[in-house]
Design a protein around this motif. Sequence first.
Motif, PDB file in Angstrom:
ATOM      1  N   SER A  28      32.444  60.742  43.745  1.00 22.10           N
ATOM      2  CA  SER A  28      33.837  60.757  43.311  1.00 22.10           C
ATOM      3  C   SER A  28      33.942  61.123  41.844  1.00 22.10           C
ATOM      4  CB  SER A  28      34.494  59.395  43.565  1.00 22.10           C
ATOM      5  OG  SER A  28      33.843  58.384  42.826  1.00 22.10           O
ATOM      6  N   LEU A  29      35.082  61.637  41.474  1.00 23.39           N
ATOM      7  CA  LEU A  29      35.379  62.036  40.108  1.00 23.39           C
ATOM      8  C   LEU A  29      36.776  61.543  39.778  1.00 23.39           C
ATOM      9  CD1 LEU A  29      34.670  63.766  37.554  1.00 23.39           C
ATOM     10  CD2 LEU A  29      35.805  65.680  38.721  1.00 23.39           C
ATOM     11  N   VAL A  30      36.925  60.814  38.694  1.00 25.91           N
ATOM     12  CA  VAL A  30      38.236  60.336  38.267  1.00 25.91           C
ATOM     13  C   VAL A  30      38.945  61.472  37.541  1.00 25.91           C
ATOM     14  CG1 VAL A  30      39.484  58.677  36.856  1.00 25.91           C
ATOM     15  CG2 VAL A  30      37.443  57.949  38.108  1.00 25.91           C
ATOM     16  N   LEU A  31      40.025  61.969  38.127  1.00 27.43           N
ATOM     17  CA  LEU A  31      40.785  63.065  37.538  1.00 27.43           C
ATOM     18  C   LEU A  31      41.765  62.577  36.480  1.00 27.43           C
ATOM     19  CD1 LEU A  31      41.588  65.114  40.777  1.00 27.43           C
ATOM     20  CD2 LEU A  31      39.767  65.540  39.109  1.00 27.43           C
ATOM     21  N   TYR A  32      42.216  61.353  36.631  1.00 27.54           N
ATOM     22  CA  TYR A  32      43.131  60.765  35.643  1.00 27.54           C
ATOM     23  C   TYR A  32      43.001  59.255  35.710  1.00 27.54           C
ATOM     24  CZ  TYR A  32      47.429  58.948  33.559  1.00 27.54           C
ATOM     25  OH  TYR A  32      48.322  58.239  32.798  1.00 27.54           O
ATOM     26  N   GLU A  33      43.033  58.601  34.564  1.00 26.93           N
ATOM     27  CA  GLU A  33      43.055  57.150  34.508  1.00 26.93           C
ATOM     28  C   GLU A  33      43.973  56.714  33.374  1.00 26.93           C
ATOM     29  OE1 GLU A  33      40.088  53.245  34.555  1.00 26.93           O
ATOM     30  OE2 GLU A  33      39.271  55.255  34.169  1.00 26.93           O
ATOM     31  N   GLY A  34      44.955  55.897  33.708  1.00 30.09           N
ATOM     32  CA  GLY A  34      45.879  55.395  32.712  1.00 30.09           C
ATOM     33  C   GLY A  34      45.535  53.981  32.297  1.00 30.09           C
ATOM     34  N   PRO A  35      46.233  53.458  31.316  1.00 26.70           N
ATOM     35  CA  PRO A  35      45.997  52.088  30.881  1.00 26.70           C
ATOM     36  C   PRO A  35      46.477  51.082  31.922  1.00 26.70           C
ATOM     37  CG  PRO A  35      47.900  53.004  29.755  1.00 26.70           C
ATOM     38  CD  PRO A  35      47.287  54.131  30.527  1.00 26.70           C
ATOM     39  N   ALA A  36      46.174  49.825  31.698  1.00 28.73           N
ATOM     40  CA  ALA A  36      46.606  48.767  32.611  1.00 28.73           C
ATOM     41  C   ALA A  36      48.116  48.855  32.823  1.00 28.73           C
ATOM     42  CB  ALA A  36      46.230  47.406  32.048  1.00 28.73           C
ATOM     43  N   GLY A  37      48.536  48.668  34.070  1.00 29.62           N
ATOM     44  CA  GLY A  37      49.948  48.740  34.413  1.00 29.62           C
ATOM     45  C   GLY A  37      50.411  50.093  34.900  1.00 29.62           C
ATOM     46  N   THR A  38      49.553  51.097  34.778  1.00 31.70           N
ATOM     47  CA  THR A  38      49.909  52.445  35.224  1.00 31.70           C
ATOM     48  C   THR A  38      49.935  52.522  36.743  1.00 31.70           C
ATOM     49  OG1 THR A  38      48.922  53.468  33.266  1.00 31.70           O
ATOM     50  CG2 THR A  38      49.181  54.872  35.201  1.00 31.70           C
ATOM     51  N   GLN A  39      50.848  53.340  37.270  1.00 30.38           N
ATOM     52  CA  GLN A  39      50.898  53.638  38.698  1.00 30.38           C
ATOM     53  C   GLN A  39      50.860  55.150  38.883  1.00 30.38           C
ATOM     54  OE1 GLN A  39      54.569  51.482  39.561  1.00 30.38           O
ATOM     55  NE2 GLN A  39      53.392  49.958  40.690  1.00 30.38           N
ATOM     56  N   VAL A  40      49.895  55.624  39.673  1.00 30.37           N
ATOM     57  CA  VAL A  40      49.746  57.041  39.977  1.00 30.37           C
ATOM     58  C   VAL A  40      50.219  57.269  41.405  1.00 30.37           C
ATOM     59  CG1 VAL A  40      48.120  58.940  40.247  1.00 30.37           C
ATOM     60  CG2 VAL A  40      47.838  57.312  38.370  1.00 30.37           C
ATOM     61  N   ARG A  41      51.192  58.150  41.564  1.00 28.11           N
ATOM     62  CA  ARG A  41      51.835  58.340  42.863  1.00 28.11           C
ATOM     63  C   ARG A  41      52.000  59.823  43.181  1.00 28.11           C
ATOM     64  NH1 ARG A  41      56.747  54.131  41.413  1.00 28.11           N
ATOM     65  NH2 ARG A  41      55.807  52.248  42.297  1.00 28.11           N
ATOM     66  N   GLY A  42      52.239  60.086  44.466  1.00 28.40           N
ATOM     67  CA  GLY A  42      52.736  61.385  44.900  1.00 28.40           C
ATOM     68  C   GLY A  42      51.854  62.576  44.601  1.00 28.40           C
ATOM     69  N   ALA A  43      50.583  62.560  44.938  1.00 27.86           N
ATOM     70  CA  ALA A  43      49.711  63.707  44.691  1.00 27.86           C
ATOM     71  C   ALA A  43      50.075  64.879  45.599  1.00 27.86           C
ATOM     72  CB  ALA A  43      48.257  63.310  44.904  1.00 27.86           C
ATOM     73  N   ARG A  44      50.094  66.066  45.011  1.00 34.73           N
ATOM     74  CA  ARG A  44      50.264  67.310  45.754  1.00 34.73           C
ATOM     75  C   ARG A  44      49.327  68.350  45.180  1.00 34.73           C
ATOM     76  NH1 ARG A  44      52.114  64.400  48.696  1.00 34.73           N
ATOM     77  NH2 ARG A  44      54.035  64.465  49.923  1.00 34.73           N
ATOM     78  N   ILE A  45      48.725  69.173  46.043  1.00 32.84           N
ATOM     79  CA  ILE A  45      47.761  70.171  45.609  1.00 32.84           C
ATOM     80  C   ILE A  45      48.362  71.560  45.770  1.00 32.84           C
ATOM     81  CG2 ILE A  45      45.474  71.163  45.992  1.00 32.84           C
ATOM     82  CD1 ILE A  45      44.552  68.439  46.986  1.00 32.84           C
TER      83      ILE A  45
END
Length: 392
Positions: free
Chosen positions: A224-241
């Motif tokens: 696996s590769l982390v493409l994005y990581e935000g600080p605590a409390g972040t929510q990553v949603r709705g991926a589209r390619i």
Amino acid sequence: MRLALLSVLLLGVACSSDKPPVQGEPDASGPVDSGSDAGSDAGSDDDGGTGADDGGSTGDGGTGSPDAGSGEEDAGSCEPPASVRESLLVPGLNNPRRLAVDATDIYISESHSLRPSQTEGNGQILRVPRSGGEVATVAKGFIAPNAIAVNTQFVFVLDQTGLWRVDKATGARGTVPIEASVPDVISSGTDVRLGRLAGRDYVVVATGARRLVRVDATGSASSSLVLYEGPAGTQVRGARIDGTDVWFLVTGNTEPGLYRVPLDLETPAARVNASITSGTSLELTPTRFLITEGGGGTGRVLALPRAGGEARVLADGLQGPLFPVELHGAVYFKESVAGDAGFLRRVRGCPANTTDSVGPVGTGPGGLIVDGDTLLFTSQESGTGGAVGRVP
């Protein structure tokens, strides 16, 4: 199937053809990862629906063409559309969530009842022919299967224990998930998408928490590769390619917005629009981004031009809109309501910000995807009230 009853409204042209793109905004070129629900759940206890395209395509539903629509924005009708009678493909389900399709079949993640701190569950992946027919169980024993995608050989499903790869033919899935660092966070809008880079297949997971993760879809041991990581409390949603780019929404930190990152991470993830501060789901069309945000009576559906410019409000005053899709120039979305005809809605051309029920009665959000000339949806009741249906 003709969609005379479904033709409708839409939104004027979002930006003038002679207006140059805004610096830092996305351009409109490139293929689109269409058909799907993107998702989050805007405050409900579910993550709504979506997973993947047809065999070998990417995303969570649809047939590989951008939203199966023309991509043209139609001003729509000022008259409310006539209600359309749905056809139920699979009744009697317990919390059906997300949907995905391949060339022949529809795949359904069914979570069953959720119990606190459960270590095993009754969740399962189901399959039914796109033309209708007998329902088959592909795999059982999940705790809370949710976001889902399919390719020609596998079903990829995000469960509470991580990302699982299930053989479509045999139902085999191994004893451990292929990626355990991405457990499903049901209330936070997880998503699973399929992409291809340098001849290799990858799964991209919007975790609903801090990370966007790329997982090798083909290796016997995943990497696996982390493409994005935000600080605590972040929510990553709705991926589209879109080609080799991944688009996604970030909320809950000091730099919310619409982001883009290349699949190979050759350059870091970058925010391309800062006006989307509470996005919950995302869809791409050839000309614009369709975005839902908020809930609790202040939720909205937005259209953001891909060539640059300001977002246009298509609908507002909503309880928890999710999964906007475009079909033949009209925008449809799911609403987080229970046992109501308003759980599947369509934007009307005028008056501004007006939406109408499409026809079926059900419970949202559930899932919503485009499949050719029709819409596939889940009605997310528990017990035996849940269903998968098609409109029209």
